[in-house]
Design a protein around this motif. Structure first.
Motif, short mmCIF file in Angstrom:
data_model
loop_
_atom_site.label_atom_id
_atom_site.label_comp_id
_atom_site.label_asym_id
_atom_site.label_seq_id
_atom_site.Cartn_x
_atom_site.Cartn_y
_atom_site.Cartn_z
N LEU A 26 0.74 -1.36 0.06
CA LEU A 26 -0.33 0.03 0.00
C LEU A 26 0.53 1.11 -0.06
O LEU A 26 1.22 2.42 -1.02
N ARG A 27 2.22 1.47 1.02
CA ARG A 27 2.63 2.22 0.91
C ARG A 27 3.87 2.81 -0.52
O ARG A 27 3.34 3.75 -0.66
N ASP A 28 4.96 1.86 -0.59
CA ASP A 28 6.06 2.34 -1.05
C ASP A 28 5.11 1.24 -2.93
O ASP A 28 5.91 1.83 -4.05
N VAL A 29 3.76 0.47 -2.85
CA VAL A 29 3.44 0.24 -4.86
C VAL A 29 2.45 1.14 -5.05
O VAL A 29 2.86 2.27 -6.30
N LEU A 30 1.89 1.54 -4.01
CA LEU A 30 0.21 2.21 -4.45
C LEU A 30 0.53 3.54 -3.78
O LEU A 30 -0.25 4.40 -4.08
N GLY A 31 1.29 4.49 -3.49
CA GLY A 31 1.65 5.34 -2.87
C GLY A 31 1.03 5.97 -1.73
O GLY A 31 0.62 7.13 -1.94
N TRP A 32 0.11 5.02 -0.51
CA TRP A 32 -1.13 5.29 0.17
C TRP A 32 -0.21 5.67 1.34
O TRP A 32 0.76 5.86 1.56
N PRO A 33 -0.53 7.88 1.44
CA PRO A 33 -0.20 8.04 2.61
C PRO A 33 -0.12 7.12 3.73
O PRO A 33 -0.83 6.04 4.37
N ALA A 34 0.19 7.13 4.92
CA ALA A 34 0.44 5.94 6.20
C ALA A 34 -0.93 6.26 7.21
O ALA A 34 -1.25 5.51 7.63
N LYS A 35 -1.58 7.40 7.17
CA LYS A 35 -2.83 7.91 7.60
C LYS A 35 -4.04 6.83 7.14
O LYS A 35 -4.58 6.21 7.48
N ASP A 36 -3.83 6.78 5.98
CA ASP A 36 -4.86 6.17 5.40
C ASP A 36 -5.05 4.15 5.51
O ASP A 36 -5.61 3.97 5.83
N VAL A 37 -3.46 4.08 5.49
CA VAL A 37 -3.43 2.37 5.63
C VAL A 37 -3.85 2.64 7.04
O VAL A 37 -3.77 1.43 7.37
N ALA A 38 -2.79 3.16 8.19
CA ALA A 38 -3.08 2.76 9.47
C ALA A 38 -4.82 3.20 9.90
O ALA A 38 -5.61 1.86 9.86
N GLU A 39 -5.73 3.75 9.11
CA GLU A 39 -7.54 3.38 9.30
C GLU A 39 -8.06 2.26 8.60
O GLU A 39 -8.46 1.72 9.56
N LEU A 40 -6.93 1.83 7.49
CA LEU A 40 -7.55 0.49 6.95
C LEU A 40 -7.21 -0.53 7.63
O LEU A 40 -7.97 -1.46 7.84
N LEU A 41 -6.09 -0.68 8.17
CA LEU A 41 -5.65 -1.44 9.10
C LEU A 41 -5.94 -1.19 10.58
O LEU A 41 -5.94 -2.37 11.61
N GLY A 42 -6.56 -0.47 10.96
CA GLY A 42 -7.36 -0.48 12.69
C GLY A 42 -5.86 -0.45 13.45
O GLY A 42 -5.73 -0.48 14.77
#
Length: 322
Positions: free
Chosen positions: A149-165
């Motif tokens: 999510l971070r390195d391939v798709l370039g999602w911000p850390a906060k969005d990844v954190a929200e997705l994963l709880g």
């Protein structure tokens, strides 16, 4: 409906309209699930599960993100659920028994990046190569999801954190661990990967490998292999490292006794590949194996061989006439 779908539009959409909107993202979601799972078939099943979950949960789409991002969230969670159920432990020892190839003809369906995004295009290419897929399968599921999510798709850390709880700090920590894990399993010469259009040197190596293989010229093939070449044949156990070990395995496996080979060039995972057919008693050539090559500095550094059951998925003919 457009990509700027409003929550009300989605709630009011019938199943055909909803399916039409979701289908626009099928290929990129499939590739995302493939990176997570390493298996073409598991990725197909997971995309179907993603669409089913999305339809059932369409009321939860609040419009805080795009419809595309919402689907990615659902797909990532579907992958994590499958991994928890079927593959709770990551790969070990450099082997990935469930690894399957991804045909370039389907990768060509992905949305093209703009000319001003060469870095994004390079990332997309490098992160679909088999060496990357093997390395990422050695990560635990959640760090794997963070990395993609971070390195391939370039999602911000906060969005990844929200997705994963999770917290942003937890996501950043997981990303650092995942990157360290990738460095352990990626080829040391990653910057020299074949990625990009094949150059004349690469094509020459592929041509020589094809000719030597069809002629069952083991010495000729050996000349093309780098000293530290790696060879595997998923799902068959075994990872052979070094020219001598690889050649010995071929000899033990009876490769020298094969008669009547033909080769059809193809491409998978943005790498050159060769589909081999073996002549049968009736004179017809039928599928044997597919060799996917990684070529670095004019030498073959890795061969991943897949069995004949992969031919239909790759769009290869089921037989060749005599």
């Amino acid at each position: 409906m457009s990509a700027d779908t409003r929550p009300a539009d989605l709630r009011e959409a019938g199943e055909p309209a909803f399916a039409g909107l979701a289908e626009r993202h099928r290929r990129e979601l499939h590739v995302h699930c493939y990176r997570m799972l390493g298996s073409f078939e598991d990725a197909e099943d997971t995309v179907q599960e993603t669409f089913l979950r999305a339809w059932r949960r369409r009321e939860t789409f609040a419009g805080r993100s795009t419809f595309r991002a919402w689907l990615y969230r659902i797909a990532t969670n579907a992958c994590l659920d499958l991994l928890a159920k079927c593959r709770p432990e990551p790969a070990t020892g450099g082997e990935v028994p469930w690894l399957q190839p991804y045909p370039d003809r389907l990768l060509d369906e992905l949305p093209a990046g703009g000319e001003d995004e060469p870095e994004a295009a390079a990332v997309a290419r490098e992160t679909i190569e088999l060496a990357y897929l093997v390395a990422v399968q050695h990560l635990a599921p959640r760090p794997r999801a963070v990395l993609i999510l971070r390195d391939v798709l370039g999602w911000p850390a906060k969005d990844v954190a929200e997705l994963l709880g999770d917290s942003v700090n937890s996501v950043n920590s997981a990303l650092q661990r995942a990157r360290a894990g990738m460095r352990e399993h990626l080829p040391a010469e990653r910057q020299d990967w074949t990625g990009g259009e094949e150059d004349a040197g690469t094509r020459a190596v592929v041509r020589r490998y094809t000719e030597a293989s069809v002629a069952v010229d083991i010495d000729g093939i050996a000349e093309l292999l780098r000293d530290d070449v790696r060879c595997s044949m998923p799902p068959t156990p075994g990872l052979f490292t070094g020219r001598d070990a690889v050649v010995r395995d071929w000899l033990d496996g009876g490769f020298a006794d094969l008669k009547g080979l033909r080769a059809v060039p193809t491409a998978v995972n943005r790498q050159p590949a060769l589909a081999f057919y073996l002549r049968q008693e009736d004179g017809v050539y039928r599928p044997l194996t597919i060799d996917v090559l990684r070529i670095t500095g004019g030498a073959i550094t890795e061969i991943v061989t897949f069995e004949a059951d992969r031919f239909p998925r790759l769009g290869l003919p089921e037989r060749l006439a005599a």
